[in-house]
Scaffold this motif. Structure first.
Motif, PDB file in Angstrom:
ATOM      1  N   GLU A  92      78.693  41.957 -19.171  1.00 18.57           N
ATOM      2  CA  GLU A  92      80.020  41.774 -18.574  1.00 18.57           C
ATOM      3  C   GLU A  92      80.667  40.454 -18.976  1.00 18.57           C
ATOM      4  OE1 GLU A  92      80.635  44.559 -17.402  1.00 18.57           O
ATOM      5  OE2 GLU A  92      78.545  45.200 -17.201  1.00 18.57           O
ATOM      6  N   ALA A  93      79.995  39.663 -19.799  1.00 16.67           N
ATOM      7  CA  ALA A  93      80.528  38.357 -20.199  1.00 16.67           C
ATOM      8  C   ALA A  93      81.672  38.522 -21.190  1.00 16.67           C
ATOM      9  CB  ALA A  93      79.433  37.507 -20.831  1.00 16.67           C
ATOM     10  N   PRO A  94      82.727  37.693 -21.075  1.00 11.60           N
ATOM     11  CA  PRO A  94      83.795  37.729 -22.087  1.00 11.60           C
ATOM     12  C   PRO A  94      83.263  37.228 -23.415  1.00 11.60           C
ATOM     13  CG  PRO A  94      84.122  35.898 -20.566  1.00 11.60           C
ATOM     14  CD  PRO A  94      82.991  36.712 -20.011  1.00 11.60           C
ATOM     15  N   GLY A 115      89.245  36.411 -23.663  1.00 12.84           N
ATOM     16  CA  GLY A 115      88.756  36.064 -22.337  1.00 12.84           C
ATOM     17  C   GLY A 115      88.622  37.288 -21.435  1.00 12.84           C
ATOM     18  N   ARG A 116      89.253  38.403 -21.844  1.00  8.69           N
ATOM     19  CA  ARG A 116      89.169  39.643 -21.079  1.00  8.69           C
ATOM     20  C   ARG A 116      88.289  40.694 -21.756  1.00  8.69           C
ATOM     21  NH1 ARG A 116      94.510  42.351 -20.096  1.00  8.69           N
ATOM     22  NH2 ARG A 116      93.169  43.689 -18.807  1.00  8.69           N
ATOM     23  N   ILE A 117      88.119  40.596 -23.067  1.00  9.26           N
ATOM     24  CA  ILE A 117      87.252  41.536 -23.772  1.00  9.26           C
ATOM     25  C   ILE A 117      85.799  41.156 -23.496  1.00  9.26           C
ATOM     26  CG2 ILE A 117      86.526  42.396 -26.025  1.00  9.26           C
ATOM     27  CD1 ILE A 117      89.337  41.776 -27.054  1.00  9.26           C
ATOM     28  N   THR A 118      85.009  42.122 -23.031  1.00  9.50           N
ATOM     29  CA  THR A 118      83.612  41.851 -22.712  1.00  9.50           C
ATOM     30  C   THR A 118      82.673  42.448 -23.764  1.00  9.50           C
ATOM     31  OG1 THR A 118      83.298  43.880 -21.437  1.00  9.50           O
ATOM     32  CG2 THR A 118      84.173  41.945 -20.250  1.00  9.50           C
ATOM     33  N   VAL A 119      81.408  42.068 -23.668  1.00  9.73           N
ATOM     34  CA  VAL A 119      80.384  42.633 -24.544  1.00  9.73           C
ATOM     35  C   VAL A 119      80.331  44.150 -24.369  1.00  9.73           C
ATOM     36  CG1 VAL A 119      77.924  42.647 -25.108  1.00  9.73           C
ATOM     37  CG2 VAL A 119      79.046  40.493 -24.452  1.00  9.73           C
ATOM     38  N   ARG A 120      80.418  44.620 -23.129  1.00  5.44           N
ATOM     39  CA  ARG A 120      80.403  46.055 -22.870  1.00  5.44           C
ATOM     40  C   ARG A 120      81.562  46.755 -23.584  1.00  5.44           C
ATOM     41  NH1 ARG A 120      77.889  49.148 -19.153  1.00  5.44           N
ATOM     42  NH2 ARG A 120      77.199  47.323 -17.966  1.00  5.44           N
ATOM     43  N   HIS A 121      82.728  46.131 -23.567  1.00  8.17           N
ATOM     44  CA  HIS A 121      83.872  46.723 -24.257  1.00  8.17           C
ATOM     45  C   HIS A 121      83.583  46.919 -25.748  1.00  8.17           C
ATOM     46  CE1 HIS A 121      86.645  44.964 -20.923  1.00  8.17           C
ATOM     47  NE2 HIS A 121      86.335  46.218 -20.644  1.00  8.17           N
ATOM     48  N   LEU A 122      82.948  45.938 -26.373  1.00  8.38           N
ATOM     49  CA  LEU A 122      82.619  46.069 -27.792  1.00  8.38           C
ATOM     50  C   LEU A 122      81.623  47.203 -28.005  1.00  8.38           C
ATOM     51  CD1 LEU A 122      82.198  42.365 -29.022  1.00  8.38           C
ATOM     52  CD2 LEU A 122      84.257  43.785 -29.063  1.00  8.38           C
ATOM     53  N   LEU A 123      80.577  47.255 -27.180  1.00  6.66           N
ATOM     54  CA  LEU A 123      79.528  48.256 -27.344  1.00  6.66           C
ATOM     55  C   LEU A 123      80.054  49.674 -27.164  1.00  6.66           C
ATOM     56  CD1 LEU A 123      76.666  46.421 -25.440  1.00  6.66           C
ATOM     57  CD2 LEU A 123      76.573  47.120 -27.847  1.00  6.66           C
ATOM     58  N   THR A 124      81.015  49.849 -26.270  1.00 10.65           N
ATOM     59  CA  THR A 124      81.542  51.189 -25.976  1.00 10.65           C
ATOM     60  C   THR A 124      82.844  51.488 -26.713  1.00 10.65           C
ATOM     61  OG1 THR A 124      82.697  50.320 -24.018  1.00 10.65           O
ATOM     62  CG2 THR A 124      80.477  51.221 -23.675  1.00 10.65           C
ATOM     63  N   ALA A 168      94.768  47.743 -23.866  1.00 12.25           N
ATOM     64  CA  ALA A 168      94.140  46.699 -23.065  1.00 12.25           C
ATOM     65  C   ALA A 168      92.630  46.900 -23.037  1.00 12.25           C
ATOM     66  CB  ALA A 168      94.692  46.732 -21.648  1.00 12.25           C
ATOM     67  N   PRO A 169      91.852  45.827 -22.882  1.00 13.45           N
ATOM     68  CA  PRO A 169      90.394  45.976 -22.766  1.00 13.45           C
ATOM     69  C   PRO A 169      90.023  46.927 -21.632  1.00 13.45           C
ATOM     70  CG  PRO A 169      90.986  43.671 -23.055  1.00 13.45           C
ATOM     71  CD  PRO A 169      92.269  44.414 -22.841  1.00 13.45           C
ATOM     72  N   GLY A 170      89.148  47.876 -21.934  1.00  6.44           N
ATOM     73  CA  GLY A 170      88.695  48.828 -20.936  1.00  6.44           C
ATOM     74  C   GLY A 170      89.626  49.993 -20.690  1.00  6.44           C
ATOM     75  N   GLU A 171      90.732  50.058 -21.405  1.00  8.16           N
ATOM     76  CA  GLU A 171      91.735  51.110 -21.154  1.00  8.16           C
ATOM     77  C   GLU A 171      91.301  52.470 -21.665  1.00  8.16           C
ATOM     78  OE1 GLU A 171      96.180  52.194 -22.819  1.00  8.16           O
ATOM     79  OE2 GLU A 171      95.703  50.081 -22.497  1.00  8.16           O
TER      80      GLU A 171
END
Length: 365
Positions: A92-94, A115-124, A168-171
């Motif tokens: 969950e870290a940016p 600052g809003r993009i997380t490691v999870r966002h990259l992986l998924t 947006a990140p997570g969208e």
């Protein structure tokens, strides 16, 4: 003995299941190999057709290595999750404090909020990053200057020149090679190793007996590995394009069909992660649109006993694992235009697989 005579002789001496596989692979339109491994298959089985190198007369085998492109993402994601289970990486870290400052500056200059993009966002693939790898301009650039040596920063800069944020990140899910390049950088910074060394160590590739596997440029070809197959995009040969064009996490590995199947079986059968919760996290669907399709370095289809996880690679590679059936199936082809037929055959092997003996934890239990 000719390849045709050899294939016919092999069919006559094979078991019914082996003969069926060999006949199915022999019908593929391009030089290809398919291999099965897993807890519900006491002995692996595979088949190959055609030539790995037509000029040299070198036959294709299940041990013939070639560039697996985006199938590498499964390894990159699994390495990130190995770091997570050791509490060295927070999903969950940016990413702002985790990637190289120069890469961070490139992203911010193009409008990405690191600052809003997380490691999870990259992986998924839910960070909203543009995918430079699927842009037709990138392919044209590669064939126009095949010997160019690309750096990680070069590729990120190129992606930023193509387009800015796609959401947006997570969208939503939006596949992006660029995101996995950032993950590769992150892994290097956390481990203090090259990406190749980190993946090899964290995933215990040597212990798994992957004899035809290495990371181009970053590692030497193992003595146990045969020469690479020549690879094509239609009529254009891509074998000589410098490996740096797809090296830093989104791609980079060279593997055989046998090694790909062997790794998928190891991943899902408890020989890669220290805790089963880690695989559960890797395969957990995201809440965003598309999150049920792409997990972390793996895609999913089907439900229950018929569910399988998989990934493919640009040049014509694919690997599946069925937890319910306890079997992995991987396939490779030397020409991208043979991919659809190959993938259809690999899916048929997964869907039609039935263990010959009772299989604890899988079908027949």
């Amino acid at each position: 003995m000719s390849l045709a005579v050899l294939a016919a002789a092999t069919l006559l001496t094979a078991s019914p299941a082996e003969a069926e596989l060999q006949a199915a692979v022999a019908a593929l339109p391009r030089s290809s190999a398919v291999h099965l491994e897993g807890r519900c298959l006491p002995q692996g089985r595979g088949a190959a057709v055609g030539l790995a190198d037509a000029d040299a007369g070198r036959p294709m085998t299940v041990d013939t290595p070639l560039r697996i492109a985006s199938n590498t993402k499964t390894f990159t994601a699994a390495t990130a999750l190995r770091l997570w289970e050791q509490e060295l990486l927070d999903l969950e870290a940016p990413i702002a404090g985790l990637i190289d400052p120069q890469l961070d500056a490139l992203l911010r200059a193009r409008g990405y909020d690191t600052g809003r993009i997380t490691v999870r966002h990259l992986l998924t693939h839910s960070a909203g990053l543009y995918d430079h790898g699927s842009d037709p301009r990138f392919t044209q650039t590669l064939f126009g200057d095949p010997e160019r040596r690309w750096s990680r920063e070069d590729l990120v800069r190129l992606s930023m020149s193509y387009a800015g944020p796609q959401g947006a990140p997570g969208e939503k899910f939006l596949y992006s090679d660029t995101g996995y390049i950032l993950l590769g950088d992150m892994i290097e910074r956390i481990t203090g190793q090259s990406l190749a060394a980190a993946v090899r160590d964290q995933l215990s590739l040597d212990r798994l007996g992957l004899a035809s596997t290495w990371w181009e440029i970053m590692e030497p070809q193992p003595e146990t590995a045969p020469d690479r197959a020549r690879q094509f995009l239609g009529e254009r040969e891509a074998t000589g394009i410098d490996a740096s064009m797809d090296l830093y996490g989104g791609g980079g590995l060279v593997m055989s069909a046998r090694d790909m199947a062997r790794f998928m079986a190891a991943l899902f059968e408890g020989r890669v992660f220290a805790r089963p919760e880690t695989l559960a996290e890797m395969t957990r669907p995201g809440a965003h649109p598309g999150g049920d399709y792409y997990r972390m370095g793996l895609m999913a289809y089907g439900e229950g006993q018929a569910q399988a996880y998989w990934h493919s690679g640009f040049w014509g590679t694919v690997a599946y694992y069925s937890p319910g059936k306890g079997v992995a199936v991987a396939g490779v082809t030397v020409n991208q235009d043979g991919y659809r037929a190959l993938d259809k055959q690999v899916q048929a092997q997964i869907d039609g697989f039935t263990p010959a003996v009772p299989c604890p934890g899988g079908m027949g239990r």
